[in-house]
Design a protein around this motif. Sequence first.
Motif, PDB file in Angstrom:
ATOM      1  N   PHE A   1     -15.656  -7.713 -36.182  1.00  0.00           N
ATOM      2  CA  PHE A   1     -16.729  -6.826 -36.632  1.00  0.00           C
ATOM      3  C   PHE A   1     -16.490  -6.358 -38.066  1.00  0.00           C
ATOM      4  N   GLY A   2     -15.238  -6.278 -38.478  1.00  0.00           N
ATOM      5  CA  GLY A   2     -14.924  -5.897 -39.841  1.00  0.00           C
ATOM      6  C   GLY A   2     -14.648  -4.416 -39.991  1.00  0.00           C
ATOM      7  N   GLU A   3     -14.867  -3.896 -41.171  1.00  0.00           N
ATOM      8  CA  GLU A   3     -14.482  -2.527 -41.498  1.00  0.00           C
ATOM      9  C   GLU A   3     -15.490  -1.479 -41.040  1.00  0.00           C
ATOM     10  N   SER A   4     -16.689  -1.890 -40.716  1.00  0.00           N
ATOM     11  CA  SER A   4     -17.720  -0.920 -40.316  1.00  0.00           C
ATOM     12  C   SER A   4     -17.335  -0.262 -38.993  1.00  0.00           C
ATOM     13  N   PRO A   5     -17.741   0.990 -38.781  1.00  0.00           N
ATOM     14  CA  PRO A   5     -17.406   1.664 -37.520  1.00  0.00           C
ATOM     15  C   PRO A   5     -18.127   1.034 -36.329  1.00  0.00           C
ATOM     16  N   ILE A   6     -17.440   1.001 -35.203  1.00  0.00           N
ATOM     17  CA  ILE A   6     -18.031   0.497 -33.966  1.00  0.00           C
ATOM     18  C   ILE A   6     -17.692   1.485 -32.855  1.00  0.00           C
ATOM     19  N   HIS A   7     -18.618   1.697 -31.950  1.00  0.00           N
ATOM     20  CA  HIS A   7     -18.466   2.698 -30.900  1.00  0.00           C
ATOM     21  C   HIS A   7     -18.427   2.016 -29.531  1.00  0.00           C
ATOM     22  N   PHE A   8     -17.309   2.130 -28.846  1.00  0.00           N
ATOM     23  CA  PHE A   8     -17.189   1.671 -27.469  1.00  0.00           C
ATOM     24  C   PHE A   8     -17.335   2.899 -26.565  1.00  0.00           C
ATOM     25  N   ILE A   9     -18.457   2.995 -25.871  1.00  0.00           N
ATOM     26  CA  ILE A   9     -18.728   4.144 -25.018  1.00  0.00           C
ATOM     27  C   ILE A   9     -18.457   3.751 -23.580  1.00  0.00           C
ATOM     28  N   GLU A  10     -17.321   4.205 -23.066  1.00  0.00           N
ATOM     29  CA  GLU A  10     -16.893   3.828 -21.713  1.00  0.00           C
ATOM     30  C   GLU A  10     -17.321   4.892 -20.708  1.00  0.00           C
ATOM     31  N   VAL A  11     -17.957   4.466 -19.633  1.00  0.00           N
ATOM     32  CA  VAL A  11     -18.334   5.366 -18.546  1.00  0.00           C
ATOM     33  C   VAL A  11     -17.286   5.224 -17.448  1.00  0.00           C
ATOM     34  N   PRO A  12     -16.513   6.269 -17.171  1.00  0.00           N
ATOM     35  CA  PRO A  12     -15.450   6.157 -16.170  1.00  0.00           C
ATOM     36  C   PRO A  12     -15.992   6.174 -14.740  1.00  0.00           C
ATOM     37  N   THR A  13     -15.277   5.495 -13.867  1.00  0.00           N
ATOM     38  CA  THR A  13     -15.642   5.468 -12.452  1.00  0.00           C
ATOM     39  C   THR A  13     -15.666   6.870 -11.864  1.00  0.00           C
ATOM     40  N   ALA A  14     -14.801   7.742 -12.367  1.00  0.00           N
ATOM     41  CA  ALA A  14     -14.744   9.111 -11.856  1.00  0.00           C
ATOM     42  C   ALA A  14     -16.053   9.861 -12.071  1.00  0.00           C
ATOM     43  N   LYS A  15     -16.832   9.433 -13.075  1.00  0.00           N
ATOM     44  CA  LYS A  15     -18.117  10.097 -13.334  1.00  0.00           C
ATOM     45  C   LYS A  15     -19.294   9.322 -12.752  1.00  0.00           C
ATOM     46  N   VAL A  16     -19.240   8.005 -12.802  1.00  0.00           N
ATOM     47  CA  VAL A  16     -20.314   7.181 -12.232  1.00  0.00           C
ATOM     48  C   VAL A  16     -19.673   6.018 -11.475  1.00  0.00           C
ATOM     49  N   ALA A  17     -19.796   6.043 -10.160  1.00  0.00           N
ATOM     50  CA  ALA A  17     -19.264   4.962  -9.335  1.00  0.00           C
ATOM     51  C   ALA A  17     -20.094   3.694  -9.542  1.00  0.00           C
ATOM     52  N   ILE A  18     -19.487   2.553  -9.260  1.00  0.00           N
ATOM     53  CA  ILE A  18     -20.195   1.281  -9.406  1.00  0.00           C
ATOM     54  C   ILE A  18     -21.503   1.300  -8.626  1.00  0.00           C
ATOM     55  N   GLN A  19     -21.471   1.790  -7.387  1.00  0.00           N
ATOM     56  CA  GLN A  19     -22.680   1.773  -6.565  1.00  0.00           C
ATOM     57  C   GLN A  19     -23.776   2.654  -7.162  1.00  0.00           C
ATOM     58  N   ASP A  20     -23.416   3.765  -7.782  1.00  0.00           N
ATOM     59  CA  ASP A  20     -24.421   4.593  -8.452  1.00  0.00           C
ATOM     60  C   ASP A  20     -24.986   3.875  -9.672  1.00  0.00           C
ATOM     61  N   ALA A  21     -24.131   3.160 -10.383  1.00  0.00           N
ATOM     62  CA  ALA A  21     -24.597   2.401 -11.544  1.00  0.00           C
ATOM     63  C   ALA A  21     -25.578   1.312 -11.124  1.00  0.00           C
ATOM     64  N   VAL A  22     -25.278   0.636 -10.002  1.00  0.00           N
ATOM     65  CA  VAL A  22     -26.144  -0.439  -9.522  1.00  0.00           C
ATOM     66  C   VAL A  22     -27.462   0.115  -8.984  1.00  0.00           C
ATOM     67  N   LYS A  23     -27.394   1.182  -8.203  1.00  0.00           N
ATOM     68  CA  LYS A  23     -28.619   1.743  -7.607  1.00  0.00           C
ATOM     69  C   LYS A  23     -29.557   2.315  -8.666  1.00  0.00           C
ATOM     70  N   SER A  24     -29.000   2.942  -9.684  1.00  0.00           N
ATOM     71  CA  SER A  24     -29.823   3.597 -10.707  1.00  0.00           C
ATOM     72  C   SER A  24     -30.155   2.679 -11.872  1.00  0.00           C
ATOM     73  N   TYR A  25     -29.383   1.607 -12.033  1.00  0.00           N
ATOM     74  CA  TYR A  25     -29.463   0.716 -13.194  1.00  0.00           C
ATOM     75  C   TYR A  25     -29.208   1.475 -14.501  1.00  0.00           C
ATOM     76  N   LEU A  26     -28.150   2.293 -14.471  1.00  0.00           N
ATOM     77  CA  LEU A  26     -27.745   3.027 -15.660  1.00  0.00           C
ATOM     78  C   LEU A  26     -27.549   2.115 -16.860  1.00  0.00           C
ATOM     79  N   PHE A  27     -26.982   0.930 -16.625  1.00  0.00           N
ATOM     80  CA  PHE A  27     -26.694   0.026 -17.742  1.00  0.00           C
ATOM     81  C   PHE A  27     -27.792  -1.006 -17.957  1.00  0.00           C
ATOM     82  N   ASN A  28     -28.754  -1.063 -17.044  1.00  0.00           N
ATOM     83  CA  ASN A  28     -29.909  -1.932 -17.266  1.00  0.00           C
ATOM     84  C   ASN A  28     -30.990  -1.143 -17.994  1.00  0.00           C
ATOM     85  N   THR A  29     -30.523  -0.339 -18.913  1.00  0.00           N
ATOM     86  CA  THR A  29     -31.377   0.444 -19.781  1.00  0.00           C
ATOM     87  C   THR A  29     -31.427  -0.221 -21.153  1.00  0.00           C
TER      88      THR A  29
END
Length: 445
Positions: free
Chosen positions: A283-311
């Motif tokens: 990516f080079g010198e420009s800033p990049i943001h990795f925004i991690e959602v922890p399992t402790a806050k959103v379980a896989i099943q909640d992510a799948v049911k709500s489609y949090l990442f299919n946004t």
Amino acid sequence: MKHFEANFDGLVGPTHNYAGLSYGNVASLNNAAAASNPKAAAKQGLLKAKSVADLGLVQGILAPQERPDLHTLRRIGFTGSDAEVLSKAAKSAPALLKACCSASSMWTANAATVSPSADTLDGKLHFTPANLVDKLHRSIEPNTTSNILKATFNDSRYFKHHQHLPEHSSFGDEGAANHTRLCSAYGHAGVELFVYGQEATNPSAPKPHKFPARQTLEASQAIARLHQLNDEGTVFIQQNPDVIDQGVFHNDVIAVGNQNVLFYHEQAFLNTQAKFAEIKRKFGESPIHFIEVPTAKVAIQDAVKSYLFNTQVITLPSGEMAIIAPTNCQENPAVHAYLNELITLGTPIKQVHYFDVKQSMQNGGGPACLRLRVAMNQNEAAALNQNTIMNDALFTRLNLWVDKHYRDRLSVADLADPQLVIESRTALDELTQIMKLGSVYQFQQ
């Protein structure tokens, strides 16, 4: 020159139904055999697309495919008139009839992989339709998908169209649902992130055990070659097989990117830190943001049911980023709480907009499934088919078209109704005139 990212949403087709065809897609399986509402589905999709356009983004529409697909039914031995073909298939092979009536082309994130001209050696915008070989109902789409893309991006000075990959499991390709482009700005060369589920030619490589891995490393590498991408502008990363077995059938169910942001669940990938180091280096010198959602806050099943990442993560004209989310995210307490927190964390994501796309959600596709992302410059935008670009007039005309042609209730049993063929063909014939698509459909008698 101005550069931006356009979204091209799939128009929901007249045969939108819940047949439960997609093994590995939990929502699709859970709602199998329920009655659908094609009219509501199409209107929900159009309203979402128009709302994105009203936020100041370039928004296009991609036409649906002809369904029922009588051509395929005839290819596999059903003969006679249209009505006879449908009747015979319904009696002796109902599963095949369901596959040939699927309106899943609405999910254009699976339609193709797109590489913008800023990334390609020949300076053209490249399209490769997905072969979708893992699912029968989707494997019949690529040729018509190619026709629709060529009718939309129809100037060879700017656009390069490739044939879909060989129709073999080693080259299983599910399109942009497993592809993310990261860049400092849309007009700058970026890093194209290809996410695969398995390495097909390596039997000892990690892969899921319960559900299929639909995207192969071999397919991703082939597309990178076809699109003339530089090695320093590509990263291949494997999706975690464990999350595939939990219903995460595509990467866009567990991660989504936009410009210099990658929004992902902590369980999304294998070898995450090593691959993220590779992304940062390329990516080079420009800033990049990795925004991690922890399992402790959103379980896989909640992510799948709500489609949090299919946004959709989009960049507004102000430069701020916003998330386009389904109302299902509002209705899930853990996900809603996380999104409320996210916009306070100091990341580029500052807003969340919620839309009702429940007809699509119930069949296994959220806001991001409905759109194909195309980063382009102003010359390329001027060269595409302007009749496919969302504006007030097209929104009104397409809503009237839906009101005229679509049913408000469709059951699986209705798929054998020969009148549905007539209704669908009449609708699509009129649509080709509205959107100036030429002869993208080959109506078979």
